[in-house]
Design a protein around this motif. Structure first.
Motif, PDB file in Angstrom:
ATOM      1  N   ALA A 316       0.839  -1.202   0.000  1.00 53.69           N
ATOM      2  CA  ALA A 316       0.000   0.000   0.000  1.00 53.69           C
ATOM      3  C   ALA A 316       0.876   1.255   0.000  1.00 53.69           C
ATOM      4  N   PHE A 317       1.982   1.214   0.746  1.00 51.04           N
ATOM      5  CA  PHE A 317       2.900   2.348   0.781  1.00 51.04           C
ATOM      6  C   PHE A 317       3.480   2.612  -0.607  1.00 51.04           C
ATOM      7  N   ALA A 318       3.910   1.567  -1.291  1.00 44.98           N
ATOM      8  CA  ALA A 318       4.482   1.740  -2.634  1.00 44.98           C
ATOM      9  C   ALA A 318       3.456   2.339  -3.590  1.00 44.98           C
ATOM     10  N   SER A 319       2.230   1.883  -3.484  1.00 44.92           N
ATOM     11  CA  SER A 319       1.166   2.449  -4.331  1.00 44.92           C
ATOM     12  C   SER A 319       0.956   3.920  -4.018  1.00 44.92           C
ATOM     13  N   PHE A 320       0.971   4.241  -2.731  1.00 40.32           N
ATOM     14  CA  PHE A 320       0.750   5.629  -2.331  1.00 40.32           C
ATOM     15  C   PHE A 320       1.881   6.525  -2.827  1.00 40.32           C
ATOM     16  N   VAL A 321       3.127   6.070  -2.734  1.00 39.41           N
ATOM     17  CA  VAL A 321       4.266   6.866  -3.217  1.00 39.41           C
ATOM     18  C   VAL A 321       4.117   7.142  -4.709  1.00 39.41           C
ATOM     19  N   ALA A 322       3.763   6.117  -5.477  1.00 38.88           N
ATOM     20  CA  ALA A 322       3.610   6.277  -6.930  1.00 38.88           C
ATOM     21  C   ALA A 322       2.492   7.274  -7.243  1.00 38.88           C
ATOM     22  N   ILE A 323       1.386   7.163  -6.518  1.00 37.79           N
ATOM     23  CA  ILE A 323       0.255   8.064  -6.765  1.00 37.79           C
ATOM     24  C   ILE A 323       0.614   9.497  -6.363  1.00 37.79           C
ATOM     25  N   SER A 324       1.295   9.668  -5.241  1.00 42.61           N
ATOM     26  CA  SER A 324       1.645  11.014  -4.786  1.00 42.61           C
ATOM     27  C   SER A 324       2.564  11.699  -5.801  1.00 42.61           C
ATOM     28  N   GLN A 325       3.508  10.944  -6.354  1.00 41.80           N
ATOM     29  CA  GLN A 325       4.398  11.517  -7.360  1.00 41.80           C
ATOM     30  C   GLN A 325       3.630  11.873  -8.626  1.00 41.80           C
ATOM     31  N   LYS A 326       2.701  11.003  -9.007  1.00 39.13           N
ATOM     32  CA  LYS A 326       1.901  11.248 -10.205  1.00 39.13           C
ATOM     33  C   LYS A 326       1.045  12.500 -10.034  1.00 39.13           C
ATOM     34  N   LEU A 327       0.455  12.662  -8.859  1.00 39.08           N
ATOM     35  CA  LEU A 327      -0.405  13.822  -8.623  1.00 39.08           C
ATOM     36  C   LEU A 327       0.405  15.116  -8.569  1.00 39.08           C
ATOM     37  N   GLU A 328       1.558  15.088  -7.945  1.00 39.40           N
ATOM     38  CA  GLU A 328       2.375  16.296  -7.897  1.00 39.40           C
ATOM     39  C   GLU A 328       2.796  16.712  -9.305  1.00 39.40           C
ATOM     40  N   LYS A 329       3.184  15.742 -10.097  1.00 33.69           N
ATOM     41  CA  LYS A 329       3.591  16.047 -11.469  1.00 33.69           C
ATOM     42  C   LYS A 329       2.405  16.545 -12.285  1.00 33.69           C
ATOM     43  N   HIS A 330       1.233  15.952 -12.063  1.00 31.91           N
ATOM     44  CA  HIS A 330       0.044  16.345 -12.824  1.00 31.91           C
ATOM     45  C   HIS A 330      -0.401  17.763 -12.470  1.00 31.91           C
ATOM     46  N   TYR A 331      -0.475  18.050 -11.184  1.00 30.10           N
ATOM     47  CA  TYR A 331      -0.921  19.380 -10.743  1.00 30.10           C
ATOM     48  C   TYR A 331       0.212  20.406 -10.729  1.00 30.10           C
ATOM     49  N   ARG A 332       1.434  19.934 -10.824  1.00 28.00           N
ATOM     50  CA  ARG A 332       2.623  20.793 -10.813  1.00 28.00           C
ATOM     51  C   ARG A 332       2.668  21.667  -9.568  1.00 28.00           C
ATOM     52  N   ASP A 333       2.333  21.032  -8.450  1.00 34.28           N
ATOM     53  CA  ASP A 333       2.384  21.726  -7.171  1.00 34.28           C
ATOM     54  C   ASP A 333       2.412  20.691  -6.051  1.00 34.28           C
ATOM     55  N   MET A 334       2.915  21.127  -4.891  1.00 33.36           N
ATOM     56  CA  MET A 334       2.921  20.250  -3.727  1.00 33.36           C
ATOM     57  C   MET A 334       1.487  19.906  -3.343  1.00 33.36           C
ATOM     58  N   GLN A 335       1.224  18.603  -3.106  1.00 35.52           N
ATOM     59  CA  GLN A 335      -0.129  18.137  -2.841  1.00 35.52           C
ATOM     60  C   GLN A 335      -0.331  17.751  -1.378  1.00 35.52           C
ATOM     61  N   ASP A 336      -1.532  18.044  -0.898  1.00 35.90           N
ATOM     62  CA  ASP A 336      -2.008  17.620   0.412  1.00 35.90           C
ATOM     63  C   ASP A 336      -2.985  16.478   0.144  1.00 35.90           C
ATOM     64  N   LEU A 337      -2.669  15.273   0.606  1.00 33.81           N
ATOM     65  CA  LEU A 337      -3.415  14.074   0.237  1.00 33.81           C
ATOM     66  C   LEU A 337      -4.045  13.418   1.459  1.00 33.81           C
ATOM     67  N   GLU A 338      -5.271  12.937   1.285  1.00 31.17           N
ATOM     68  CA  GLU A 338      -5.925  12.125   2.299  1.00 31.17           C
ATOM     69  C   GLU A 338      -6.167  10.741   1.711  1.00 31.17           C
ATOM     70  N   PHE A 339      -5.937   9.713   2.513  1.00 30.62           N
ATOM     71  CA  PHE A 339      -6.074   8.351   1.996  1.00 30.62           C
ATOM     72  C   PHE A 339      -6.610   7.418   3.075  1.00 30.62           C
ATOM     73  N   THR A 340      -7.182   6.335   2.611  1.00 30.97           N
ATOM     74  CA  THR A 340      -7.613   5.264   3.502  1.00 30.97           C
ATOM     75  C   THR A 340      -7.158   3.937   2.897  1.00 30.97           C
ATOM     76  N   ILE A 341      -6.712   3.060   3.753  1.00 30.38           N
ATOM     77  CA  ILE A 341      -6.375   1.692   3.334  1.00 30.38           C
ATOM     78  C   ILE A 341      -7.398   0.773   3.993  1.00 30.38           C
ATOM     79  N   GLU A 342      -8.192   0.082   3.185  1.00 31.94           N
ATOM     80  CA  GLU A 342      -9.210  -0.831   3.685  1.00 31.94           C
ATOM     81  C   GLU A 342      -8.777  -2.263   3.382  1.00 31.94           C
ATOM     82  N   ARG A 343      -8.370  -2.964   4.425  1.00 32.30           N
ATOM     83  CA  ARG A 343      -7.920  -4.357   4.287  1.00 32.30           C
ATOM     84  C   ARG A 343      -6.909  -4.503   3.160  1.00 32.30           C
ATOM     85  N   GLY A 344      -5.900  -3.610   3.215  1.00 37.27           N
ATOM     86  CA  GLY A 344      -4.784  -3.688   2.283  1.00 37.27           C
ATOM     87  C   GLY A 344      -4.949  -2.904   1.004  1.00 37.27           C
ATOM     88  N   LYS A 345      -6.161  -2.482   0.651  1.00 35.47           N
ATOM     89  CA  LYS A 345      -6.377  -1.747  -0.600  1.00 35.47           C
ATOM     90  C   LYS A 345      -6.355  -0.239  -0.332  1.00 35.47           C
TER      91      LYS A 345
END
Length: 888
Positions: A316-345
């Motif tokens: 889940a951590f690896a997925s989150f790192v990949a998504i956070s990098q993708k979002l920062e690059k997409h928005y071209r700005d530092m992102q504030d992210l909220e997330f939930t992990i439900e039984r590993g997802k």
């Protein structure tokens, strides 16, 4: 038909990131993340327009809204294969607010909506965890009752604490499903007792109750206050986001957290955040459990023995790192992210541009420009000019303990510690023996200028953000807290009292001009750093802006400070501030109180070398840059002696009896001195005053030019002109003095003569005045007073009430009133240029350092803005942003 509802989910969305005005920040970004194929729980957004329609119709929903919500709910049910209120295919939803501007914690949220006495059993069966199911139900009852039904959450907390004590449990996690069932029974009984009706069991009723509560929260007290503090318009409204629930509290393989793609305090390029295992989002925010670090590096740096997300949920951590990098690059700005992990997802619940300190904002902007994510222009445009105040003054160490004794208005940024002085004389005397002083006054007046200069900071019990204390303190770059109304100052007793505490002369206090807090004792400070990223952004801004930035300064210290901050000259030197100290005030009083021209000239002869020396130093510091010097402006009564001791002192110098001098003082009394015998009217009545000042200016220009090798071109400004003939009369005297000095010194002196446009009549007749004036400087402080017909020093009593009641959006003394005062500025600029195309135009009122007002100045095409020294970097950045915006 108006579209009130937009759906998102399963990789598709009806909205996108650019729809934030319509869908709010949260809704627009949820839609955008769906379009990017990220794991987002499906849902729908009710628009901000629906919120505004709700209020326009006296809190009634638009006619078509119910049908559109029903269709969107059906779409959500189809995407999830679940149905709201159906125990066999249970769908639970969250209902959250989402304005176009982030307002964290200001509005209401409801989670776990759809639970009732029947569906809670279905949730227990489906999850295989009855304890989780009943804990979720009690959370829902508590949150829904608080937000929708108006039953204070503290009522439920008391029940919970009592029941834990009865069961010998210290933590919520120690309670069983049966415990939660019992507590739910008590909660429901309390709801019926408090509200007069049973807790609602119908999920559709629950949904509409939550939607109405979110809309209503747009107008709750804390949201209104937040909008006022952050200049967010009321008519923006909030969206409502209804989204399928995902659960971070379904055991040890579930979690919830918040993270930033870069450090919001320092700007470091590293994932920064916290999470909790087996928790819902409100647990992280509420701080009822100590959160854990997301990364191993952060865990080690923090010295924590609690495992990181990287360690316990690596996939889940690896997925989150990949998504956070993708979002920062997409928005071209530092992102504030909220997330939930439900039984590993992993599920993404929010992405938005993260709030950050000024220091972090500068680093992030510079780093992203270096990384090629954004251009230098974008980097400049992203920095909030007002936030630079955090960097230009000493500030209180964030780790310091604060013993707050009172809170006033944050009138001038920075923080300072010192011993209490109750008068300007005390402040000067204490400073002379090496003490650091906080000047404490009920209110300040121009006669306090020497005490304010001697003090480290200023505290007043009266006055607003544009009071004398606030304006002068900002000009000096000194921290100021004004209007601290809970404090009581007794000058006779020499005491400052508040809430049963008494402070006396010499007691140490700290004022925080950034927050308005007054603190007991000394507090550790942080010093500003103006190199590195700050210097880079300023260099880029200077390459973009069109307008010059000058400073308002009359002391060498202010002038040097302003030059170090990049000022390109002096736009306003208020000569009256030079007359309040030592021998000067005595000579000034002697001049004012003389009843013959010969007596006045004798006193002015004493002042001439002092004025000349002042101007020489300013010209040398500015070394060839333009310096605008305003002739004497304020009413003479401000200089008059008031105490018996002061009257005796002046009487002795003038060889008069104190009684005769007192009669002369009384004869100069005015009922409305700010609209009385001041400004150019003094120079018309007593031309010898203007002649002395002009001679000091021109002799200083020659002397400074010889010393620096840089020719000085002074700009002589005549204040409060309303009639061209006033300016003609005074300019003739200035020109005559200039001719005399040039003949005496054998040098040609280049100079300009102009006026301050601060009266509506001057603006209306600007085309005529420009026949004589070679420059206009807009004195928007007085122009605002004379346009509105209100006193800047007294208006704070009612202007805040006007703001709260929606009559005005901004204090016109803080941000320029574009529709009224601004129209006079625009008119005068146009008329002045029509007569004299090369006329120099600037602004020197307090608005010259206000970013919103600077944008207006760019639109009008002024040549420069002038502001207090510590606002020069703010003005440089704001002027660049104004140029960027105007260019398109």
């Amino acid at each position: 038909m108006t579209k009130w509802v937009y759906t998102f989910g399963d990789g598709a969305a009806e909205g996108r990131a650019g729809d934030r005005d319509l869908l709010g920040g949260k809704g627009a970004n949820l839609a955008e993340m769906c379009r990017l194929g990220l794991p987002v729980p499906p849902g729908f957004t009710i628009t901000t327009e629906a919120c505004n329609a709700y209020y326009s119709a006296a809190r009634s929903y638009p006619e078509a809204l119910a049908g559109q919500v029903g269709e969107a709910l059906t779409h959500l049910e189809q995407l999830t294969g679940r149905r709201l209120g159906d125990p066999s295919r249970l769908l639970l939803v969250s209902v959250r607010s989402g304005a176009r501007a982030s307002m964290p914690g200001m509005m209401d949220t409801v989670l776990n909506l759809g639970l009732n006495d029947a569906t809670v059993e279905a949730l227990a069966t489906e999850s295989g965890d009855a304890r989780f199911a009943y804990d979720s139900y009690r959370r829902f009852i508590q949150m829904y009752s608080d937000v929708v039904l108006g039953v204070d959450h503290e009522v439920f907390e008391e029940i919970l604490e009592d029941e834990k004590a009865n069961r010998g449990a210290e933590l919520d996690t120690e309670l069983t499903a049966e415990d939660w069932k019992a507590i739910i029974g008590l909660y429901k009984a309390k709801v019926e007792e408090e509200s007069g009706a049973p807790f609602p069991q119908d999920p559709e009723q629950q949904l509409w109750g939550a939607i109405g509560a979110v809309f209503s929260s747009w107008m709750n007290a804390r949201a209104i206050t937040y909008r006022r503090l952050h200049d967010i318009p009321e008519d923006w409204g909030t969206a409502v986001n209804v989204q399928a629930m995902v659960f971070g509290n379904m055991g040890e393989t579930s979690a919830t957290g918040v993270a930033f793609t870069r450090n919001p305090s320092t700007g470091e390029r590293a994932l920064y955040g916290e999470f909790l295992v087996n928790a819902q989002g409100e647990d992280v925010v509420a701080g009822i459990r100590t959160p854990q670090n997301i990364t191993e590096v952060a865990r080690i740096d923090a010295g924590s023995d609690k495992p990181s997300l990287e360690k316990i949920m690596p996939e889940a951590f690896a997925s989150f790192v990949a998504i956070s990098q993708k979002l920062e690059k997409h928005y071209r700005d530092m992102q504030d992210l909220e997330f939930t992990i439900e039984r590993g997802k992993l599920w993404m619940l929010q992405a938005r541009s993260g709030k950050r300190t000024a220091k972090a904002a500068l680093r992030i902007a510079v780093d992203m420009a270096s990384e090629g994510l954004i251009s230098q222009e974008e980097a400049v445009a992203r920095i909030d000019p007002g936030s630079l105040d955090q960097l230009l003054h000493p500030t209180i160490d964030p780790k310091a303990k604060r013993d707050v004794i009172a809170v006033g208005l944050p009138a001038s940024p920075g923080a300072a510690t010192g011993e209490i002085a109750f008068s300007s004389h005390e402040a000067e005397d204490m400073r002379a023996i090496g003490k650091r002083v906080i000047l404490v006054r009920i209110e300040t007046s121009p006669e306090d200028i020497h005490g304010m200069h001697a003090a480290e900071g200023i505290l007043t019990t009266r006055g607003g953000m544009t009071s004398h204390a606030a304006v002068v303190a900002r000009g000096m770059g000194k921290p100021c807290v004004s209007g601290a109304g809970t404090l009581r100052v007794d000058y006779r007793a020499g005491t400052l009292t508040v809430m049963g505490r008494t402070f006396r002369k010499g007691d140490v206090i700290t004022v925080d001009g950034g927050t308005g807090q007054v603190l007991n004792g000394a507090v550790p400070m942080q010093q500003p750093e103006l190199s590195g990223d700050f210097a880079s952004v300023m260099k880029w801004a200077d390459g973009i802006r069109r307008m010059k930035v000058r400073t308002n300064a009359e002391t060498p210290a202010d002038a040097r400070t302003a030059r170090s901050f990049g000022a390109e000259g002096i736009g306003l030197c208020r000569t009256e501030h030079m007359f309040f100290e030592g021998e000067r005030i005595i000579a000034m009083r002697e001049m004012i109180l003389s009843d013959t021209e010969a007596g006045r000239r004798a006193a002015l002869a004493k002042l001439l070398p002092m004025q000349r020396s002042d101007f020489v130093e300013l010209f040398e510091i500015m070394a060839g840059l333009p310096v605008t010097i305003r002739l004497l402006d304020p009413p003479l009564h401000e200089f008059l002696p008031k105490s018996d001791e002061e009257i005796d002192e002046v009487a002795t110098v003038m060889n008069l009896s104190p009684s005769a001098l007192r009669r002369r003082t009384e004869a100069l009394h005015e009922f409305n001195p700010m609209l009385g015998h001041r400004g150019c009217r003094l120079a018309v009545s007593y031309p010898e005053i203007a002649e002395m000042q002009a001679r000091a200016i021109f002799e200083a220009a020659v002397e400074a030019g010889r010393a620096t090798g840089r020719p000085v071109v002074p700009e002589v400004m005549v204040p409060l002109v309303g009639l061209k003939k006033e300016l003609d009369f005074i300019k003739a005297r200035i020109d005559a003095v200039a001719a005399d000095v040039m003949k005496e010194k054998g040098e040609t002196i280049g100079y300009l003569t102009g006026t301050m446009i601060e009266l509506p009549r001057a603006a209306v007749r600007a085309h005529v005045i420009a026949e004589t004036a070679e420059f206009f400087s807009f004195g928007t402080n007085d122009l605002t007073q004379t346009t509105f017909g209100i006193s800047r020093d007294d208006a704070s009593v009612f202007l805040e009430t006007y703001r709260q009641k929606g009559i005005i959006e901004q204090d016109p003394f803080v941000t320029l009133d574009k529709e009224g005062v601004g129209e006079f500025v625009r008119m005068a600029a146009q008329k002045g240029r029509a007569t004299r195309p090369d006329i120099k135009l600037g602004i020197c009122g307090e608005h010259g350092g206000d970013p919103a007002s600077i944008h207006f100045c760019e639109d009008v095409g002024l040549d420069y803005v002038s502001c207090s020294p510590f606002r020069v970097p703010i003005a440089r950045l704001a002027a660049a942003q104004a140029a960027i915006r105007k260019a398109g």
